[in-house]
Design an enzyme around this catalytic site. Structure first.
Site, short mmCIF file in Angstrom:
data_model
loop_
_atom_site.label_atom_id
_atom_site.label_comp_id
_atom_site.label_asym_id
_atom_site.label_seq_id
_atom_site.Cartn_x
_atom_site.Cartn_y
_atom_site.Cartn_z
N GLN A 56 9.25 -3.52 16.35
CA GLN A 56 10.04 -4.23 15.33
C GLN A 56 11.26 -3.40 14.92
OE1 GLN A 56 8.46 -6.45 11.77
NE2 GLN A 56 8.83 -4.52 10.73
N MET A 94 -1.92 3.08 7.94
CA MET A 94 -2.07 2.13 6.83
C MET A 94 -1.50 0.78 7.22
SD MET A 94 -1.38 4.23 3.36
CE MET A 94 -2.34 5.69 3.00
N SER A 124 -1.61 -3.62 5.80
CA SER A 124 -2.15 -4.63 4.87
C SER A 124 -3.34 -5.34 5.48
CB SER A 124 -1.08 -5.66 4.52
OG SER A 124 0.06 -4.99 4.05
N HIS A 168 4.01 1.41 2.17
CA HIS A 168 5.24 0.75 1.69
C HIS A 168 5.95 1.63 0.66
CE1 HIS A 168 2.83 -2.97 2.78
NE2 HIS A 168 3.95 -3.17 3.45
N HIS A 192 0.86 -1.17 0.00
CA HIS A 192 0.00 0.00 0.00
C HIS A 192 0.91 1.23 0.00
CE1 HIS A 192 1.00 0.12 4.23
NE2 HIS A 192 0.49 -1.10 4.39
N GLU A 233 7.76 3.06 11.07
CA GLU A 233 7.59 3.24 12.53
C GLU A 233 6.28 2.65 13.02
OE1 GLU A 233 8.05 7.38 13.45
OE2 GLU A 233 10.24 7.22 13.52
N LYS A 234 5.41 2.26 12.10
CA LYS A 234 4.14 1.66 12.51
C LYS A 234 4.41 0.44 13.40
CE LYS A 234 0.03 -0.45 11.64
NZ LYS A 234 0.52 -1.77 11.21
#
Ligand code: PAF
Length: 291
Positions: free
Chosen positions: A162, A193, A195, A46, A43, A157-158
């Protein structure tokens, strides 16, 4: 196997050997190479990572697409995870220079027995909810970075925890790559946003749009002196009232260690994971220290 240059507007490498051949050619030409690891279902979020790579000096961008089995827990959506390579390639157009799309056996060969495990920052939040998740992420990202050898690699950063985990791993293993964090891209109503947003029904999607607003209001209130615990408890209740089925955490943490913070005495991060319908939504943002 040679590079597949005919299926899409940009070439695809399916093996580590082909990826390395292309990278070696670019190295000779003095290119600066960015890697953008993804699991596909691309999306705009990315695509913005590719921009961030370019802003950080990349002249060539490799987007990897690999739905990594080892980061999904039992009962999670590995089988159902959207696999949309042709559409992904179309979205990439010529924004990127190469797709690396290995199959499972290329990434996890017969007899595979090595896991990269990062302690500390992974012991909390997502690590509690998904105990094997970060081992899977650290292992696959280490493999992708070693396969490619990019100058820089970009992560959103979402998935804030991770990003911290990958930074720790790259420092500890002295992998010679610069890790760049990219800001969260949001829909018009502010929903981060993802997936997995495709799993939301219309009504859930409307409620999901409130998540970032509640998080922002809570971050602002805390910056303006509200007590952290009270503000977070009241935000959790608001989400439950809106129809969220479960709030796994809504918490203020140290920006680097993710240790809990009782009082805002430094810049911090507010993070949330909450389930609505099928997906668990994640979001986070800074909590600024005022004055
Ligand atoms: O953020 C993701 O999409 C994945 O966790 C990553 C970094 C591509 C590893 O599989």
């Amino acid at each position: 196997m040679p590079l597949d240059t005919t299926s899409y507007a940009l070439p695809v490498a399916r093996t580590v050997a082909d990826l390395r051949t292309q990278v070696a050619q670019w190295r000779k030409a003095d290119e600066t190479i960015a890697m953008v690891p993804t699991m596909g279902a691309l999306h705009e979020g990315h695509l913005s990572l590719i921009d961030v790579g370019r802003q950080n000096g990349a002249t060539k961008t490799i987007v990897s697409i690999f739905v990594n089995p080892t980061q999904f827990g039992p009962g999670e959506d590995f089988e159902a995870y959207p696999r949309t390579e042709p559409q992904d390639a179309k979205k990439l157009g010529n924004l990127a220079d190469l797709i690396f799309a290995p199959n499972g056996a290329e990434m996890y060969p017969e007899g595979y027995a090595t896991t990269v495990s990062v302690k500390g920052v992974t012991n909390t939040l997502e690590g509690e909810a998904r105990p094997t998740h970060f081992d899977g992420v650290a292992t696959v990202v280490a493999k992708l970075l070693l396969a490619c050898g990019p100058d820089l690699a970009v992560f959103g950063e979402k998935d804030y925890q991770q990003l911290l985990t990958i930074r720790r791993m790259v420092t500890d293993l002295a992998i010679p790559v610069k890790i760049v964090g990219a800001p969260i891209l949001r829909e018009e109503d502010g929903l981060a946003m993802s997936s997995r947003n495709v799993y939301l029904t219309e009504a859930e999607r409307t409620a999901a749009g409130q998540l970032n607003l509640i998080l922002k209001a809570t971050a602002d209130a805390i910056s303006n002196g509200a007590a952290i615990e009270t503000a977070c408890t009241s935000a959790q209740q608001k989400l439950l009232d809106l129809g969220f089925a479960q709030v796994d955490y809504l918490t203020v943490r140290d920006t680097v260690s993710l240790a809990p913070i009782a009082k805002l005495d430094r810049e911090a991060r507010i993070l949330v994971a909450a389930k609505i319908g099928k997906p668990r939504l994640l979001d986070n943002m800074p909590v600024h220290l005022r004055g």
